[in-house]
Write a protein that holds these residues in place. Structure first.
Motif, PDB file in Angstrom:
ATOM      1  N   PHE A 190      -1.927 -54.904 -35.500  1.00 62.22           N
ATOM      2  CA  PHE A 190      -2.538 -53.781 -34.772  1.00 62.22           C
ATOM      3  C   PHE A 190      -3.967 -54.082 -34.325  1.00 62.22           C
ATOM      4  O   PHE A 190      -4.333 -53.859 -33.163  1.00 62.22           O
ATOM      5  CB  PHE A 190      -2.508 -52.554 -35.701  1.00 62.22           C
ATOM      6  CG  PHE A 190      -3.084 -51.294 -35.115  1.00 62.22           C
ATOM      7  CD1 PHE A 190      -2.327 -50.485 -34.270  1.00 62.22           C
ATOM      8  CD2 PHE A 190      -4.379 -50.890 -35.420  1.00 62.22           C
ATOM      9  CE1 PHE A 190      -2.848 -49.307 -33.747  1.00 62.22           C
ATOM     10  CE2 PHE A 190      -4.908 -49.710 -34.888  1.00 62.22           C
ATOM     11  CZ  PHE A 190      -4.137 -48.924 -34.053  1.00 62.22           C
ATOM     12  N   VAL A 193      -4.616 -56.021 -31.168  1.00 60.40           N
ATOM     13  CA  VAL A 193      -4.105 -55.437 -29.914  1.00 60.40           C
ATOM     14  C   VAL A 193      -4.888 -54.190 -29.526  1.00 60.40           C
ATOM     15  O   VAL A 193      -5.161 -53.963 -28.348  1.00 60.40           O
ATOM     16  CB  VAL A 193      -2.602 -55.102 -30.070  1.00 60.40           C
ATOM     17  CG1 VAL A 193      -2.079 -54.342 -28.857  1.00 60.40           C
ATOM     18  CG2 VAL A 193      -1.799 -56.387 -30.286  1.00 60.40           C
ATOM     19  N   VAL A 194      -5.243 -53.397 -30.511  1.00 58.01           N
ATOM     20  CA  VAL A 194      -5.865 -52.088 -30.257  1.00 58.01           C
ATOM     21  C   VAL A 194      -7.317 -52.119 -30.732  1.00 58.01           C
ATOM     22  O   VAL A 194      -7.590 -52.454 -31.891  1.00 58.01           O
ATOM     23  CB  VAL A 194      -5.094 -50.974 -30.993  1.00 58.01           C
ATOM     24  CG1 VAL A 194      -5.722 -49.606 -30.702  1.00 58.01           C
ATOM     25  CG2 VAL A 194      -3.623 -50.987 -30.599  1.00 58.01           C
ATOM     26  N   THR A 195      -8.228 -51.801 -29.832  1.00 60.12           N
ATOM     27  CA  THR A 195      -9.637 -51.660 -30.221  1.00 60.12           C
ATOM     28  C   THR A 195     -10.076 -50.225 -29.916  1.00 60.12           C
ATOM     29  O   THR A 195      -9.482 -49.544 -29.075  1.00 60.12           O
ATOM     30  CB  THR A 195     -10.538 -52.645 -29.452  1.00 60.12           C
ATOM     31  OG1 THR A 195     -10.345 -52.447 -28.050  1.00 60.12           O
ATOM     32  CG2 THR A 195     -10.200 -54.088 -29.800  1.00 60.12           C
ATOM     33  N   THR A 196     -11.099 -49.781 -30.600  1.00 57.47           N
ATOM     34  CA  THR A 196     -11.569 -48.402 -30.451  1.00 57.47           C
ATOM     35  C   THR A 196     -13.032 -48.413 -30.043  1.00 57.47           C
ATOM     36  O   THR A 196     -13.827 -49.165 -30.607  1.00 57.47           O
ATOM     37  CB  THR A 196     -11.390 -47.637 -31.779  1.00 57.47           C
ATOM     38  OG1 THR A 196     -10.003 -47.665 -32.135  1.00 57.47           O
ATOM     39  CG2 THR A 196     -11.839 -46.191 -31.643  1.00 57.47           C
ATOM     40  N   VAL A 197     -13.337 -47.609 -29.043  1.00 59.39           N
ATOM     41  CA  VAL A 197     -14.739 -47.491 -28.611  1.00 59.39           C
ATOM     42  C   VAL A 197     -15.170 -46.032 -28.692  1.00 59.39           C
ATOM     43  O   VAL A 197     -14.343 -45.130 -28.720  1.00 59.39           O
ATOM     44  CB  VAL A 197     -14.962 -48.012 -27.174  1.00 59.39           C
ATOM     45  CG1 VAL A 197     -14.730 -49.502 -27.120  1.00 59.39           C
ATOM     46  CG2 VAL A 197     -14.092 -47.280 -26.166  1.00 59.39           C
TER      47      VAL A 197
ATOM     48  N   GLU B  30      -5.424 -41.789 -36.187  1.00 59.55           N
ATOM     49  CA  GLU B  30      -5.273 -43.231 -36.243  1.00 59.55           C
ATOM     50  C   GLU B  30      -3.881 -43.607 -36.778  1.00 59.55           C
ATOM     51  O   GLU B  30      -3.265 -44.570 -36.313  1.00 59.55           O
ATOM     52  CB  GLU B  30      -6.375 -43.816 -37.148  1.00 59.55           C
ATOM     53  CG  GLU B  30      -6.596 -45.295 -37.006  1.00 59.55           C
ATOM     54  CD  GLU B  30      -7.142 -45.701 -35.641  1.00 59.55           C
ATOM     55  OE1 GLU B  30      -7.476 -44.818 -34.810  1.00 59.55           O
ATOM     56  OE2 GLU B  30      -7.206 -46.922 -35.393  1.00 59.55           O
ATOM     57  N   VAL B  54      -4.850 -52.544 -25.805  1.00 60.93           N
ATOM     58  CA  VAL B  54      -5.138 -51.117 -25.716  1.00 60.93           C
ATOM     59  C   VAL B  54      -6.569 -50.858 -26.176  1.00 60.93           C
ATOM     60  O   VAL B  54      -6.977 -51.334 -27.247  1.00 60.93           O
ATOM     61  CB  VAL B  54      -4.157 -50.311 -26.603  1.00 60.93           C
ATOM     62  CG1 VAL B  54      -4.450 -48.817 -26.504  1.00 60.93           C
ATOM     63  CG2 VAL B  54      -2.710 -50.600 -26.215  1.00 60.93           C
ATOM     64  N   VAL B  55      -7.317 -50.134 -25.369  1.00 59.20           N
ATOM     65  CA  VAL B  55      -8.644 -49.657 -25.781  1.00 59.20           C
ATOM     66  C   VAL B  55      -8.554 -48.141 -25.962  1.00 59.20           C
ATOM     67  O   VAL B  55      -8.261 -47.410 -25.007  1.00 59.20           O
ATOM     68  CB  VAL B  55      -9.729 -49.994 -24.737  1.00 59.20           C
ATOM     69  CG1 VAL B  55     -11.085 -49.445 -25.189  1.00 59.20           C
ATOM     70  CG2 VAL B  55      -9.807 -51.506 -24.504  1.00 59.20           C
ATOM     71  N   LEU B  56      -8.784 -47.682 -27.198  1.00 61.62           N
ATOM     72  CA  LEU B  56      -8.791 -46.244 -27.480  1.00 61.62           C
ATOM     73  C   LEU B  56     -10.198 -45.715 -27.257  1.00 61.62           C
ATOM     74  O   LEU B  56     -11.157 -46.184 -27.892  1.00 61.62           O
ATOM     75  CB  LEU B  56      -8.373 -45.974 -28.925  1.00 61.62           C
ATOM     76  CG  LEU B  56      -6.977 -46.438 -29.343  1.00 61.62           C
ATOM     77  CD1 LEU B  56      -6.762 -46.135 -30.834  1.00 61.62           C
ATOM     78  CD2 LEU B  56      -5.893 -45.784 -28.499  1.00 61.62           C
ATOM     79  N   VAL B  57     -10.312 -44.762 -26.340  1.00 61.55           N
ATOM     80  CA  VAL B  57     -11.621 -44.177 -26.047  1.00 61.55           C
ATOM     81  C   VAL B  57     -11.784 -42.965 -26.968  1.00 61.55           C
ATOM     82  O   VAL B  57     -11.256 -41.887 -26.703  1.00 61.55           O
ATOM     83  CB  VAL B  57     -11.714 -43.787 -24.556  1.00 61.55           C
ATOM     84  CG1 VAL B  57     -13.077 -43.195 -24.237  1.00 61.55           C
ATOM     85  CG2 VAL B  57     -11.433 -45.005 -23.676  1.00 61.55           C
ATOM     86  N   ARG B  58     -12.484 -43.162 -28.068  1.00 64.53           N
ATOM     87  CA  ARG B  58     -12.581 -42.088 -29.086  1.00 64.53           C
ATOM     88  C   ARG B  58     -13.948 -41.422 -29.121  1.00 64.53           C
ATOM     89  O   ARG B  58     -14.034 -40.222 -29.346  1.00 64.53           O
ATOM     90  CB  ARG B  58     -12.270 -42.665 -30.485  1.00 64.53           C
ATOM     91  CG  ARG B  58     -10.784 -42.882 -30.756  1.00 64.53           C
ATOM     92  CD  ARG B  58     -10.484 -42.669 -32.242  1.00 64.53           C
ATOM     93  NE  ARG B  58      -9.080 -42.827 -32.566  1.00 64.53           N
ATOM     94  CZ  ARG B  58      -8.178 -41.843 -32.539  1.00 64.53           C
ATOM     95  NH1 ARG B  58      -8.536 -40.626 -32.183  1.00 64.53           N
ATOM     96  NH2 ARG B  58      -6.921 -42.063 -32.863  1.00 64.53           N
ATOM     97  N   SER B  59     -15.010 -42.166 -28.922  1.00 62.33           N
ATOM     98  CA  SER B  59     -16.346 -41.573 -29.064  1.00 62.33           C
ATOM     99  C   SER B  59     -16.718 -40.770 -27.825  1.00 62.33           C
ATOM    100  O   SER B  59     -16.252 -41.046 -26.710  1.00 62.33           O
ATOM    101  CB  SER B  59     -17.389 -42.677 -29.288  1.00 62.33           C
ATOM    102  OG  SER B  59     -17.573 -43.413 -28.098  1.00 62.33           O
ATOM    103  N   ALA B  62     -18.363 -43.032 -25.236  1.00 59.27           N
ATOM    104  CA  ALA B  62     -17.434 -43.838 -24.428  1.00 59.27           C
ATOM    105  C   ALA B  62     -16.711 -42.967 -23.400  1.00 59.27           C
ATOM    106  O   ALA B  62     -16.500 -43.374 -22.255  1.00 59.27           O
ATOM    107  CB  ALA B  62     -16.432 -44.542 -25.338  1.00 59.27           C
ATOM    108  N   ARG B  65     -18.835 -42.515 -20.497  1.00 61.80           N
ATOM    109  CA  ARG B  65     -18.882 -43.713 -19.651  1.00 61.80           C
ATOM    110  C   ARG B  65     -17.625 -43.846 -18.800  1.00 61.80           C
ATOM    111  O   ARG B  65     -17.648 -44.434 -17.718  1.00 61.80           O
ATOM    112  CB  ARG B  65     -19.037 -44.960 -20.528  1.00 61.80           C
ATOM    113  CG  ARG B  65     -20.434 -45.132 -21.106  1.00 61.80           C
ATOM    114  CD  ARG B  65     -20.630 -46.553 -21.658  1.00 61.80           C
ATOM    115  NE  ARG B  65     -19.913 -46.765 -22.902  1.00 61.80           N
ATOM    116  CZ  ARG B  65     -19.082 -47.776 -23.133  1.00 61.80           C
ATOM    117  NH1 ARG B  65     -18.815 -48.654 -22.167  1.00 61.80           N
ATOM    118  NH2 ARG B  65     -18.488 -47.915 -24.307  1.00 61.80           N
ATOM    119  N   PHE B 159     -15.360 -51.511 -19.753  1.00 64.43           N
ATOM    120  CA  PHE B 159     -14.645 -51.501 -21.038  1.00 64.43           C
ATOM    121  C   PHE B 159     -13.924 -52.808 -21.368  1.00 64.43           C
ATOM    122  O   PHE B 159     -13.469 -52.975 -22.495  1.00 64.43           O
ATOM    123  CB  PHE B 159     -13.621 -50.368 -21.055  1.00 64.43           C
ATOM    124  CG  PHE B 159     -14.241 -49.005 -21.059  1.00 64.43           C
ATOM    125  CD1 PHE B 159     -14.706 -48.460 -22.250  1.00 64.43           C
ATOM    126  CD2 PHE B 159     -14.386 -48.278 -19.897  1.00 64.43           C
ATOM    127  CE1 PHE B 159     -15.288 -47.207 -22.274  1.00 64.43           C
ATOM    128  CE2 PHE B 159     -14.970 -47.019 -19.906  1.00 64.43           C
ATOM    129  CZ  PHE B 159     -15.429 -46.488 -21.094  1.00 64.43           C
TER     130      PHE B 159
END
Lengths: 197, 197
Positions: A190, A193-197, B30, B54-59, B62, B65, B159
């Motif tokens: 995981f 593959v998956v990053t969190t910003v 998560e 995959v980029v998770l836009v959580r904040s 972000a 942006r 990103f």
């Protein structure tokens, strides 16, 4: 417990499902293919463009025309599969938009007037639909054997036309003996593959 | 009766599932995203290349942006969705092939030595995986809102990097009030999509 999908269905569609290399003789019926299509046609695409097109290779004559275009390692299994489907992207999908998005008749010309734009969009969205299609084959209790090892130009010339780009060829049927190697190839963890910003 | 998949699951994944435009405030955890990944990571790709990232836009930072890069019609819903995921293709996926296909260490250089070959392959296979991902979101009882209406170059710069090409952005959450229009856009009839030879 984070999924609504029950474990048996998770196994059917993803976790136990494997790419089959051998098949039984049991035919894949027209009713099964129709049921698969009637399920996966609902999968979302950009502007509902649904550019995926499918050629079912059913006759012995057509199968013979296909085999020389397959990579050597794919030839025997493609010759033996109960059904072979050529998945292609329709680069002229915009002609169908007036009936696919009747409330926005301008889409056809405003967004998709350029062939190069259409080709990019059709490739992406038809590939997305190929993902739905493979899930749909499994939803019918069948195994899929998707392949990209073939002569794309040759298959296009033999079975399609300049407006249709082949994406992949999928063998379909009930898995046969030793349909896959016991060891499954690993998947990335995981966090790779998956990053969190 | 041609499908093994039960009608409730057909509805969950395809026939009743719709692209959501509004969402409730319920967070997407998560654990849910991990469960989705652990399901759909098994979907097949060519040479097991699995190029989807995959980029998770959580904040909140972000999200701020991201919003200026969204098309105006997508901005409000992307601002309000519980979770936003940027799906991208990794054009340098070949670096991972030795651990993804350990029995064929030559694949990396023999088939994928050229960047242009990798870009084509990554675009197709990551789009295929995007199809699995959307099905996986629905398998978690969530609605997906996939979008291609955004500034691709802007999102890539903000990103991602030169090696990662954005494919789509997906809003994820429980559908809210009036999440979609009552009338569903039509789909093409079987005979306009599937031909038999």
């Amino acid at each position: 417990m984070s999924l609504v999908l029950d474990p048996a269905t998770q196994a059917l569609l993803f976790s136990d499902a494997r790419t089959a290399n051998t098949f039984t003789d049991e035919p894949v019926t027209e009713e099964q293919v129709q049921a698969i299509y009637d399920l996966v046609k609902y999968g979302p695409t950009a502007f509902n463009q649904t550019p995926l097109r499918v050629v079912l290779v059913r006759s012995a004559e057509a199968r013979e025309r296909l085999l020389p275009h397959m990579a050597e390692g794919n030839r025997a299994k493609t010759g033996a599969a109960p059904l072979v489907a050529i998945l292609a992207a329709d680069n002229e999908f915009h002609e169908e938009l007036p009936r696919l998005v009747p409330q926005a008749p301008h889409l056809k010309d405003v967004f998709f007037g350029e062939r190069s734009t259409r080709e990019r969009s059709a490739a992406m969205n038809a590939s997305l639909q190929a993902g739905y299609f493979i899930v749909g084959v499994r939803a019918a209790g069948l195994a899929a054997g998707p392949m990209t090892g073939f002569d794309f130009a040759g298959v296009q010339k033999e079975f399609l036309d300049d407006d249709h780009t082949p994406l992949m060829i999928v063998n379909i049927g009930k898995p046969g003996e030793d349909a896959w190697s016991p060891a499954r190839n690993p998947r990335l963890p995981f966090d790779d593959v998956v990053t969190t910003v």
